[in-house]
Design a protein around this motif. Structure first.
Motif, mmCIF file in Angstrom:
data_model
loop_
_atom_site.group_PDB
_atom_site.id
_atom_site.type_symbol
_atom_site.label_atom_id
_atom_site.label_comp_id
_atom_site.label_asym_id
_atom_site.label_seq_id
_atom_site.Cartn_x
_atom_site.Cartn_y
_atom_site.Cartn_z
ATOM 1 N N VAL A 49 0.923 -1.072 -0.191
ATOM 2 C CA VAL A 49 0.077 -0.139 0.089
ATOM 3 C C VAL A 49 0.999 1.313 0.100
ATOM 4 C CG1 VAL A 49 -1.614 1.348 1.381
ATOM 5 C CG2 VAL A 49 -1.900 -1.225 1.096
ATOM 6 N N VAL A 50 0.457 2.296 -0.801
ATOM 7 C CA VAL A 50 1.400 3.366 -1.150
ATOM 8 C C VAL A 50 0.506 4.703 -0.590
ATOM 9 C CG1 VAL A 50 2.652 4.843 -2.514
ATOM 10 C CG2 VAL A 50 2.761 2.460 -3.059
ATOM 11 N N PRO A 51 0.562 4.966 0.804
ATOM 12 C CA PRO A 51 0.024 6.244 1.051
ATOM 13 C C PRO A 51 0.668 7.501 0.594
ATOM 14 C CG PRO A 51 1.042 5.193 2.915
ATOM 15 C CD PRO A 51 1.059 4.214 2.046
ATOM 16 N N VAL A 52 0.035 8.478 0.151
ATOM 17 C CA VAL A 52 0.683 9.636 -0.308
ATOM 18 C C VAL A 52 0.320 10.749 0.640
ATOM 19 C CG1 VAL A 52 0.798 11.173 -2.292
ATOM 20 C CG2 VAL A 52 0.541 9.014 -2.800
ATOM 21 N N HIS A 53 1.341 11.325 1.105
ATOM 22 C CA HIS A 53 1.093 12.450 2.039
ATOM 23 C C HIS A 53 0.819 13.808 1.177
ATOM 24 C CE1 HIS A 53 2.426 9.921 5.052
ATOM 25 N NE2 HIS A 53 3.861 9.897 4.674
ATOM 26 N N PHE A 54 -0.214 13.922 0.751
ATOM 27 C CA PHE A 54 -0.594 15.003 -0.257
ATOM 28 C C PHE A 54 -0.449 16.407 0.326
ATOM 29 C CE2 PHE A 54 -3.854 18.021 -1.694
ATOM 30 C CZ PHE A 54 -3.439 17.823 -3.338
ATOM 31 N N SER A 55 -0.011 17.273 -0.578
ATOM 32 C CA SER A 55 0.201 18.750 -0.158
ATOM 33 C C SER A 55 1.319 18.711 0.876
ATOM 34 C CB SER A 55 -0.832 19.575 0.297
ATOM 35 O OG SER A 55 -1.416 19.184 1.467
ATOM 36 N N GLY A 56 2.016 17.663 1.381
ATOM 37 C CA GLY A 56 3.058 17.739 2.697
ATOM 38 C C GLY A 56 2.263 17.352 3.967
ATOM 39 N N GLN A 57 1.002 17.052 4.001
ATOM 40 C CA GLN A 57 0.271 16.550 5.319
ATOM 41 C C GLN A 57 0.242 15.347 5.413
ATOM 42 O OE1 GLN A 57 -3.692 17.289 8.250
ATOM 43 N NE2 GLN A 57 -3.824 17.786 6.040
ATOM 44 N N PRO A 58 0.898 14.423 6.326
ATOM 45 C CA PRO A 58 0.835 13.117 6.625
ATOM 46 C C PRO A 58 -0.338 12.514 6.531
ATOM 47 C CG PRO A 58 1.664 14.257 8.468
ATOM 48 C CD PRO A 58 1.507 15.206 7.745
ATOM 49 N N CYS A 59 -0.309 11.321 6.075
ATOM 50 C CA CYS A 59 -1.378 10.399 6.188
ATOM 51 C C CYS A 59 -1.661 9.802 7.704
ATOM 52 C CB CYS A 59 -1.385 9.153 5.317
ATOM 53 S SG CYS A 59 -1.611 9.498 3.642
ATOM 54 N N ASP A 60 -2.819 9.175 8.205
ATOM 55 C CA ASP A 60 -2.717 8.558 9.328
ATOM 56 C C ASP A 60 -1.906 7.545 9.330
ATOM 57 O OD1 ASP A 60 -3.831 7.582 11.811
ATOM 58 O OD2 ASP A 60 -5.868 7.879 11.278
ATOM 59 N N GLN A 65 -5.960 20.997 8.803
ATOM 60 C CA GLN A 65 -4.833 20.127 9.095
ATOM 61 C C GLN A 65 -5.064 19.454 10.469
ATOM 62 O OE1 GLN A 65 -1.637 20.756 7.214
ATOM 63 N NE2 GLN A 65 -3.282 21.485 6.174
ATOM 64 N N HIS A 66 -4.833 18.068 10.262
ATOM 65 C CA HIS A 66 -4.940 17.075 11.399
ATOM 66 C C HIS A 66 -4.163 17.748 12.611
ATOM 67 C CE1 HIS A 66 -5.199 13.465 13.759
ATOM 68 N NE2 HIS A 66 -6.285 13.061 12.810
ATOM 69 N N PRO A 67 -4.298 17.338 13.747
ATOM 70 C CA PRO A 67 -3.842 17.900 15.052
ATOM 71 C C PRO A 67 -2.480 17.084 14.985
ATOM 72 C CG PRO A 67 -5.731 16.923 15.690
ATOM 73 C CD PRO A 67 -5.785 17.178 14.093
ATOM 74 N N ASP A 68 -2.496 15.976 14.413
ATOM 75 C CA ASP A 68 -1.231 14.891 14.610
ATOM 76 C C ASP A 68 -0.084 15.248 13.705
ATOM 77 O OD1 ASP A 68 -2.181 13.520 16.769
ATOM 78 O OD2 ASP A 68 -2.973 12.026 15.639
ATOM 79 N N SER A 69 -0.512 16.591 12.708
ATOM 80 C CA SER A 69 0.525 16.745 11.504
ATOM 81 C C SER A 69 0.947 17.963 11.809
ATOM 82 C CB SER A 69 -0.383 16.607 10.236
ATOM 83 O OG SER A 69 -1.244 17.609 10.264
ATOM 84 N N HIS A 70 2.479 18.023 11.035
ATOM 85 C CA HIS A 70 3.037 19.455 10.907
ATOM 86 C C HIS A 70 3.125 19.311 9.381
ATOM 87 C CE1 HIS A 70 4.942 23.292 11.803
ATOM 88 N NE2 HIS A 70 5.977 22.823 11.049
ATOM 89 N N SER A 71 2.024 20.107 8.576
ATOM 90 C CA SER A 71 2.586 19.856 7.155
ATOM 91 C C SER A 71 3.797 20.607 6.823
ATOM 92 C CB SER A 71 1.097 20.317 6.420
ATOM 93 O OG SER A 71 1.264 20.368 5.000
ATOM 94 N N ALA A 72 4.322 20.029 5.308
ATOM 95 C CA ALA A 72 5.527 20.655 4.862
ATOM 96 C C ALA A 72 4.807 22.013 3.948
ATOM 97 C CB ALA A 72 6.387 19.597 4.103
ATOM 98 N N PHE A 73 3.650 21.662 3.586
ATOM 99 C CA PHE A 73 2.910 22.676 2.770
ATOM 100 C C PHE A 73 3.553 23.012 1.400
ATOM 101 C CE2 PHE A 73 0.233 24.391 6.261
ATOM 102 C CZ PHE A 73 -0.879 24.440 5.500
ATOM 103 N N HIS A 74 3.654 21.747 0.880
ATOM 104 C CA HIS A 74 4.011 22.020 -0.762
ATOM 105 C C HIS A 74 3.214 22.561 -1.389
ATOM 106 C CE1 HIS A 74 4.773 20.818 -4.742
ATOM 107 N NE2 HIS A 74 4.047 19.901 -4.741
ATOM 108 N N LEU A 75 1.767 22.499 -1.143
ATOM 109 C CA LEU A 75 0.710 22.935 -1.898
ATOM 110 C C LEU A 75 -0.085 23.691 -0.988
ATOM 111 C CD1 LEU A 75 -0.211 20.039 -4.167
ATOM 112 C CD2 LEU A 75 1.126 21.778 -4.839
ATOM 113 N N TYR A 76 -0.805 24.713 -1.314
ATOM 114 C CA TYR A 76 -2.024 25.305 -0.787
ATOM 115 C C TYR A 76 -3.347 25.133 -1.351
ATOM 116 C CZ TYR A 76 -4.379 28.196 2.605
ATOM 117 O OH TYR A 76 -5.363 28.621 3.307
ATOM 118 N N VAL A 77 -3.954 24.214 -1.258
ATOM 119 C CA VAL A 77 -5.147 23.984 -2.197
ATOM 120 C C VAL A 77 -6.439 24.330 -1.454
ATOM 121 C CG1 VAL A 77 -6.529 22.069 -2.974
ATOM 122 C CG2 VAL A 77 -4.054 21.777 -2.880
#
Length: 386
Positions: free
Chosen positions: A128-139, A288-300
């Motif tokens: 399984v390949v979870p993708v951390h979209f826009s820089g926000q990590p998956c669960d 933004q999920h409270p468990d995450s600190h996004s890299a913010f590659h994208l702002y959608v």
């Protein structure tokens, strides 16, 4: 022209590349292991293999995990096609799991339901390949737990996410995965021009990744079938590829890594400011999920189309008519003609399709000025007010 993303090249970056040009090592040289170690020091993993693109990293990650004909890889439809194509390169089959409507990442609940059905049908995924979209990590806690229960391996596609954090730990430490992949394309958080990397904590996987990225060739006597015949001697012990990163690229990466934390902080400042400026507009802002600190590659942003007179396309084109090069990430992979020829169809993954009908990636990069950001907001207001 204001672009949705772009590289930031400093004089230090230029000097680092010029140093390589003036050396005897343009392709394979000392900057490659230095770059690998700088990434490992940041993310906390044990082994790294730098390659010429994240696509290559995904490919060799699948091969290292022995994905092949008869196997299945599952990923999200809300990603670039490389996250799925890597399975096809290995002769395996692809399926998708719909996205969480808040994070736009692969939904663990949808994954669990699909796994229950797949176990009954005898068609569980190998990877399984979870993708951390826009820089926000998956669960990743939930996905890892499902991996332990159903026996699949995990490749984190963190192409958007170097510099981000999950549960206050760096994305890329592989605590919840077998391999993590990064991209260093110019619009990403840091750049090596083209380039990517696979990191892992498993020595055996690291050895396979290293062989696969360079023709399957080794100079390590422990991996050879025959005794060394001389200092020139090497053996091909696997079928690999020429996926190597150059020393020129790695030198740029080493220089860029010194500013990684600053880049992510700047992206957060831009995101926070967008949040204030766009708060009262009929658009949905990134959650933004409270468990995450996004890299913010994208702002959608997602357009609340029911409150607008203009269509999604008209708003998009209005931005571009005003010299703002917005983009759309992503066209759901299962709607691509190549994948529809495999039997996928509209309606298969409704959350990803709904997202696609409303999403626009507005400018987000560390060199974006406040004046440029103000102009983006001004143009968006014009576009949705008419």
């Amino acid at each position: 022209m204001i672009r949705y993303g772009q590289q930031d090249i400093t004089q230090a970056d230029i000097d680092a590349v010029i140093d390589v040009l003036n050396s005897s090592n343009l392709t394979q040289g000392p900057n490659i292991p230095l770059f690998e170690q700088s990434v490992l020091a940041h993310v906390g993993a044990k082994h790294a293999v730098a390659v010429n693109s994240a696509t290559s990293a995904l490919h060799i990650a699948c091969l290292a995990l022995e994905l092949g004909p008869g196997d299945w890889l599952w990923t999200t439809p809300n990603t670039f096609v490389a996250s799925a194509n890597c399975a096809l390169y290995c002769g395996a089959q692809v399926d998708f799991v719909d996205i969480d409507p808040l994070t736009y990442n692969l939904c663990p609940k949808a994954l669990e339901q699909k796994l229950i059905a797949a176990e009954r049908a005898g068609r569980l995924p190998k990877i399984v390949v979870p993708v951390h979209f826009s820089g926000q990590p998956c669960d990743m806690v939930a996905i890892h737990a499902l991996g332990q229960k159903y026996g699949f391996k995990i490749i984190e596609d963190a192409s958007h996410a170097i510099g981000g954090r999950y549960k206050d730990e760096p994305i890329g430490n592989c605590r919840y995965s077998d391999i993590t992949v990064f991209s260093f394309h110019p619009v990403k958080i840091i750049t090596t021009a083209e380039g990517g990397m696979a990191v892992t904590n498993q020595e055996e996987l690291a050895t396979r990744l290293s062989l696969l990225h360079s023709h399957g060739i080794t100079r390590d006597a422990k991996l050879m079938a025959r005794p060394m015949e001389g200092p020139w001697y090497y053996e091909q012990v696997a079928l690999g590829y020429n996926y190597r990163m150059t020393d020129l690229q790695a030198a740029l990466g080493v220089s860029q890594m010194t500013r990684l934390t600053d880049y992510v902080q700047r992206r957060h400042a831009i995101a926070d400011r967008y949040g204030r400026l766009l708060a009262d507009m009929p658009v949905t802002l990134p959650w933004q999920h409270p468990d995450s600190h996004s890299a913010f590659h994208l702002y959608v942003i997602r357009l609340q189309l029911g409150a607008l007179t203009r269509s999604h396309l008209q708003v998009f084109e209005y931005f571009r008519s005003r010299d703002i090069m917005v983009n759309l990430h992503y066209i759901p992979v299962h709607t691509q003609p190549y994948y529809q020829d495999m039997g996928f169809k509209l309606g298969d993954f409704p959350q990803a399709e709904n997202y696609y009908r409303e999403a626009i990636s507005i400018p987000m990069h560390p060199t974006l000025s406040e004046a440029e950001q103000d102009y983006v907001v001004e143009v968006l207001l014009e576009a949705i007010s008419q």
